[in-house]
Scaffold this motif. Structure first.
Motif, PDB file in Angstrom:
ATOM      1  N   ALA A  26       0.924  -1.229  -0.071  1.00 54.02           N
ATOM      2  CA  ALA A  26      -0.165   0.071   0.126  1.00 54.02           C
ATOM      3  C   ALA A  26       0.783   1.387  -0.136  1.00 54.02           C
ATOM      4  O   ALA A  26       0.328   2.454   0.135  1.00 54.02           O
ATOM      5  N   ASN A  27       2.086   1.112   0.147  1.00 52.19           N
ATOM      6  CA  ASN A  27       2.971   2.347   0.283  1.00 52.19           C
ATOM      7  C   ASN A  27       2.635   3.070   1.456  1.00 52.19           C
ATOM      8  O   ASN A  27       2.364   4.296   1.254  1.00 52.19           O
ATOM      9  N   ASN A  45       4.125  -9.692  -7.609  1.00 47.87           N
ATOM     10  CA  ASN A  45       3.053  -9.406  -7.001  1.00 47.87           C
ATOM     11  C   ASN A  45       2.998  -8.545  -6.076  1.00 47.87           C
ATOM     12  O   ASN A  45       2.371  -8.558  -4.901  1.00 47.87           O
ATOM     13  N   GLY A  46       3.975  -7.358  -6.181  1.00 50.92           N
ATOM     14  CA  GLY A  46       4.426  -6.343  -5.124  1.00 50.92           C
ATOM     15  C   GLY A  46       5.083  -6.570  -4.081  1.00 50.92           C
ATOM     16  O   GLY A  46       5.162  -5.737  -3.311  1.00 50.92           O
ATOM     17  N   LEU A  56      -8.409  -4.678  -2.111  1.00 54.52           N
ATOM     18  CA  LEU A  56      -8.400  -3.780  -3.141  1.00 54.52           C
ATOM     19  C   LEU A  56      -6.934  -3.734  -3.400  1.00 54.52           C
ATOM     20  O   LEU A  56      -6.445  -3.904  -4.524  1.00 54.52           O
ATOM     21  N   ILE A  57      -6.129  -3.424  -2.457  1.00 53.70           N
ATOM     22  CA  ILE A  57      -4.679  -3.084  -2.773  1.00 53.70           C
ATOM     23  C   ILE A  57      -4.079  -4.198  -3.366  1.00 53.70           C
ATOM     24  O   ILE A  57      -3.212  -4.132  -4.197  1.00 53.70           O
ATOM     25  N   ASP A  58      -4.393  -5.397  -2.676  1.00 44.42           N
ATOM     26  CA  ASP A  58      -3.459  -6.887  -3.100  1.00 44.42           C
ATOM     27  C   ASP A  58      -3.937  -7.151  -4.568  1.00 44.42           C
ATOM     28  O   ASP A  58      -3.115  -7.784  -5.354  1.00 44.42           O
ATOM     29  N   ASP A  59      -5.073  -6.384  -4.867  1.00 40.48           N
ATOM     30  CA  ASP A  59      -5.618  -6.872  -6.214  1.00 40.48           C
ATOM     31  C   ASP A  59      -4.756  -5.843  -7.273  1.00 40.48           C
ATOM     32  O   ASP A  59      -4.757  -6.158  -8.445  1.00 40.48           O
ATOM     33  N   THR A  60      -4.442  -4.437  -6.852  1.00 43.09           N
ATOM     34  CA  THR A  60      -3.617  -3.778  -7.808  1.00 43.09           C
ATOM     35  C   THR A  60      -2.310  -4.301  -7.776  1.00 43.09           C
ATOM     36  O   THR A  60      -1.761  -3.771  -8.999  1.00 43.09           O
TER      37      THR A  60
END
Length: 405
Positions: free
Chosen positions: A83-84, A229-230, A332-336
């Protein structure tokens, strides 16, 4: 208030420092209960070596030290960094993100040991009391929480030292480093003493994890960080576990004086407080993560996620890690982050780090044929005229109405 007999067994979040050492003895004396000491190994190193012996001598019936380093980074730090999340644009939330994990493990021990209470050493002025207790109640709504700082009359360091002397509790005698600190794999924080003067510069001897930037190497160092994946998965081509990866970044960042921050933050309870933090690895990680996102994330998805950063950071800072709104936002964040796959090259030099290269073999949205300043066959520059006129329409109408008025 009559305390003895109300609690049979309590699990104390125990660091072995002045406050929790006194709390351990105080619980035994005031509540007449069995006390189990629990310390979480989140990467504070040798600070844990003396804890079992000291806890037993101070009155603990048992002492648990749980190695939570991998869980801490994998399940708490990394999701937050997807999420930064930076509180008030500056604080990397190193203490904040550790508290829900400590509360989680403390409650697991309480359940396994049949304890009817848990206790912590957070003061009534701070944020940690909220973070711990929201975690406790998430796992057991009926748990009894003992917060000594909200009950006792030991309201000064001298009072604590007098209590320690009376009960034979060893305390540090040197006042060379009188400020308080909290350390884990993500950061180390400093508060109190000279830092209570917001005009006074933090003394150089305070810093633990980082070299003074002026004394850092005169040659820059480049580090390549790979993301999937981030989440970071490798440094300079070497695959590392979450905890080992963050520890490696701490080493690299500390060597170059990266990650020092001095700020006035707004506590959840309402007051402003000054803190000095060292977050060398986290500073590099956030910069690299942004670099890979810049080439792999859709513009509007990124802007939407970025608009939610202040809210997410507040949730972590204020203690709502286990709240449904944080969990929904995390989804939501993980989806991004599904497309945030690639590598960033970061330059480290005298207290600064910045991305100097980024690439993704699978998810790059950068297309040189569209972006080039040279001749191309895919973009009709004349199309921009209509685009601009349509976007200017409301402004033109407003201007016409103003002139008419």
């Amino acid at each position: 208030m009559q305390k003895k007999g109300t609690i049979k067994k309590a699990v104390l979040a125990y660091s072995g420092g002045l406050d929790t050492s006194i709390i351990l003895k105080w619980l035994v004396e005031e509540y007449g209960c069995e006390v189990i000491a629990f310390a979480a190994d989140l990467g504070q190193g040798e600070e844990l070596d003396f804890i079992p012996e000291k806890a037993k001598k101070t009155g603990a019936s048992k002492c648990f030290i749980e190695d939570l380093r991998e869980e801490f980074v994998r399940d708490f730090v990394f999701p937050m960094f997807r999420a930064n999340a930076i509180y008030e644009g500056r604080y990397f939330l190193g203490t904040s993100i550790a508290r829900p994990l400590i509360a989680k493990k403390q409650m697991e021990i309480a359940l396994a040991e049949g304890a009817d209470a848990v206790s912590h050493g957070a003061t009534g002025k701070g944020n940690d009391q909220v973070r711990f207790e929201l975690g406790y109640y998430h796992f057991d709504p009926s748990i009894h929480v003992i917060a000594p700082w909200r009950e006792w009359d030991l309201n000064s360091r001298s009072a604590l030292e007098a209590y320690a002397k009376k009960h034979g509790i060893p305390v540090p005698t040197s006042k060379k480093f009188p400020w308080s600190s909290d350390r884990n794999l993500l950061h180390i924080s400093f508060e109190g003493d000279i830092l209570e003067d917001p005009w006074a510069e933090a003394p150089e001897e305070m810093y633990v994890l980082s070299t003074r930037p002026e004394d850092a190497p005169d040659q820059p160092e480049f580090v390549e960080i790979e993301f999937k994946n981030g989440d970071p998965v490798a440094i300079n081509g070497e695959q590392l576990s979450p905890a080992n990866l963050l520890a490696k970044l701490n080493e690299l960042g500390g060597k170059h004086g990266i990650g020092r921050i001095d700020l006035m933050e707004n506590r959840y309870v309402g007051m402003k407080s000054r803190g000095v933090y060292e977050t060398p690895g986290g500073t590099i990680l956030e910069e690299a993560h942004r670099g890979v996102e810049s080439i792999t994330m859709d513009r509007e998805v990124m802007h939407l996620r970025d608009s939610l950063i202040p809210r997410y950071a507040e949730m972590v800072y204020n203690g709502y890690w286990f709240a449904p709104e944080r969990e929904a936002l995390q989804t939501l964040i993980d989806d991004t982050q599904k497309t945030v796959n690639g590598m960033a090259r970061v330059k480290l030099y005298k207290g600064h780090c910045r991305v100097v290269g980024r690439k993704s073999d699978t998810d790059s949205l950068f297309n040189v044929e569209f972006a080039t300043f040279e001749a191309d066959e895919v973009y009709n520059q004349a199309d921009a005229e209509g685009f601009i006129k349509l976007n200017a329409l409301r402004l033109r109408i407003r201007s016409m109405m103003n002139k008419k008025a």
